[in-house]
Design a protein around this motif. Structure first.
Motif, short mmCIF file in Angstrom:
data_model
loop_
_atom_site.label_atom_id
_atom_site.label_comp_id
_atom_site.label_asym_id
_atom_site.label_seq_id
_atom_site.Cartn_x
_atom_site.Cartn_y
_atom_site.Cartn_z
N SER A 88 0.84 -1.20 0.00
CA SER A 88 0.00 0.00 0.00
C SER A 88 0.88 1.25 0.00
CB SER A 88 -0.91 0.01 1.23
OG SER A 88 -1.74 -1.13 1.25
N TYR A 89 0.66 2.13 -0.98
CA TYR A 89 1.41 3.39 -1.03
C TYR A 89 0.74 4.33 -2.01
CZ TYR A 89 3.35 1.78 -5.49
OH TYR A 89 3.50 1.36 -6.79
N MET A 135 -12.01 -8.50 -4.75
CA MET A 135 -13.07 -7.56 -5.11
C MET A 135 -12.54 -6.15 -5.31
SD MET A 135 -16.20 -9.01 -2.73
CE MET A 135 -17.31 -7.66 -3.19
N ILE A 136 -11.31 -5.90 -4.86
CA ILE A 136 -10.71 -4.57 -5.06
C ILE A 136 -10.37 -4.35 -6.53
CG2 ILE A 136 -8.26 -5.13 -4.80
CD1 ILE A 136 -7.98 -2.67 -3.03
N SER A 137 -10.44 -5.40 -7.34
CA SER A 137 -10.04 -5.29 -8.75
C SER A 137 -10.83 -4.25 -9.52
CB SER A 137 -10.17 -6.64 -9.44
OG SER A 137 -11.51 -7.07 -9.48
N ILE A 142 -7.70 4.11 -1.63
CA ILE A 142 -6.55 4.99 -1.47
C ILE A 142 -5.30 4.15 -1.18
CG2 ILE A 142 -5.49 6.78 -0.02
CD1 ILE A 142 -8.28 7.91 0.42
N GLY A 143 -4.24 4.41 -1.91
CA GLY A 143 -2.98 3.71 -1.68
C GLY A 143 -2.90 2.34 -2.30
N ASP A 189 3.41 7.66 7.56
CA ASP A 189 2.17 8.42 7.67
C ASP A 189 0.99 7.62 7.13
OD1 ASP A 189 3.20 8.53 5.12
OD2 ASP A 189 2.47 10.55 4.69
N PHE A 190 1.24 6.83 6.08
CA PHE A 190 0.16 6.00 5.55
C PHE A 190 -0.14 4.85 6.52
CE2 PHE A 190 -1.62 2.78 2.61
CZ PHE A 190 -2.68 3.53 2.15
#
Length: 231
Positions: A88-89, A135-137, A142-143, A189-190
């Motif tokens: 994640s970024y 399912m995120i496909s 965000i990130g 921070d993320f």
């Protein structure tokens, strides 16, 4: 002749892959083989074979399949393409955006293609492929733009190969956010951002779908992609 059904699982050293392997070993007719980078050694038991290897490396995959088929001659097999990494970024601001994008693409896309390529070339048994996407496909967060992109590509593997594979059914499953959540954050921070409240898809729910496809998936169902939302 060994008449066991061969179940091949990538990324079976932890998380969902490990859970699937443990659950499927309950069935005495299943022989479960797994490949993962984090296996510490090679282990062969009566109905299980674990191999340390990188699915993105052609030599590792070829050797993995050679060792399996030197030992058994299954009448049926199923490849469960489960291995992936989740980084994640923020793509637009992370200094190493392209580096991490390359890692995601290499493992999540090229690793899947490498496994499918050599799986189809090895053995003469009846075969099936189950591609584990997310399912995120088509619902990026965000990130997670690049991660979501690789999962969309995994969906397209299913949609594209169904047009080419005459004798090998291929299915996709798309869990929601898994439990427990495991991901790598690149910036502090993320990492400190609170997660949005989400329902979780359980490992058990994914297993139920996988087991159904192993036993009941047929050619008419080939090309189907099944969402497994959380509850």
């Amino acid at each position: 002749e060994n008449r066991m059904k061969l179940i091949i699982i990538t990324g079976d050293s932890h998380g969902l892959g490990k859970y699937l392997a443990e659950k499927l070993l309950v069935f005495p007719e299943y022989y479960v083989a797994g490949i993962a980078r984090s296996h510490t050694n090679h282990l062969r038991m009566e109905r299980q074979f674990l191999r340390q290897g990188d699915i993105t490396e052609e030599e590792d995959v070829v050797e993995f399949f050679r060792l399996i088929y030197d030992s058994i001659r299954p009448s049926e097999s199923v490849l469960i393409n489960n291995a992936s990494i989740n980084i994640s970024y923020w793509f637009g601001s992370c200094p190493n955006s392209l580096k991490w994008a390359g890692e995601l693409i290499k493992t999540n896309i090229m690793g899947s293609l490498n496994m499918i390529h050599w799986y189809l070339k090895t053995g003469q048994e009846t075969k099936k492929i189950i591609q584990v996407s997310s399912m995120i496909s088509d619902r990026p967060e965000i990130g997670k733009m690049v991660y979501a992109m690789t999962k969309s590509a995994q969906d397209m593997i299913v949609k594209g190969l169904v047009l080419e594979l005459v004798n090998t059914p291929i299915y996709g499953i798309r869990p929601g956010t898994m439990e427990p959540m495991k991901r790598l954050y690149i910036t502090d921070d993320f990492a400190n951002m609170p997660d949005r409240p989400k329902e979780r898809t359980s490992y058990e729910a994914v297993y139920d779908e996988v087991q159904y496809l192993i036993e009941h998936g047929d050619r008419e169902m080939s090309g189907s992609i099944y969402d497994i939302p959380g509850h």
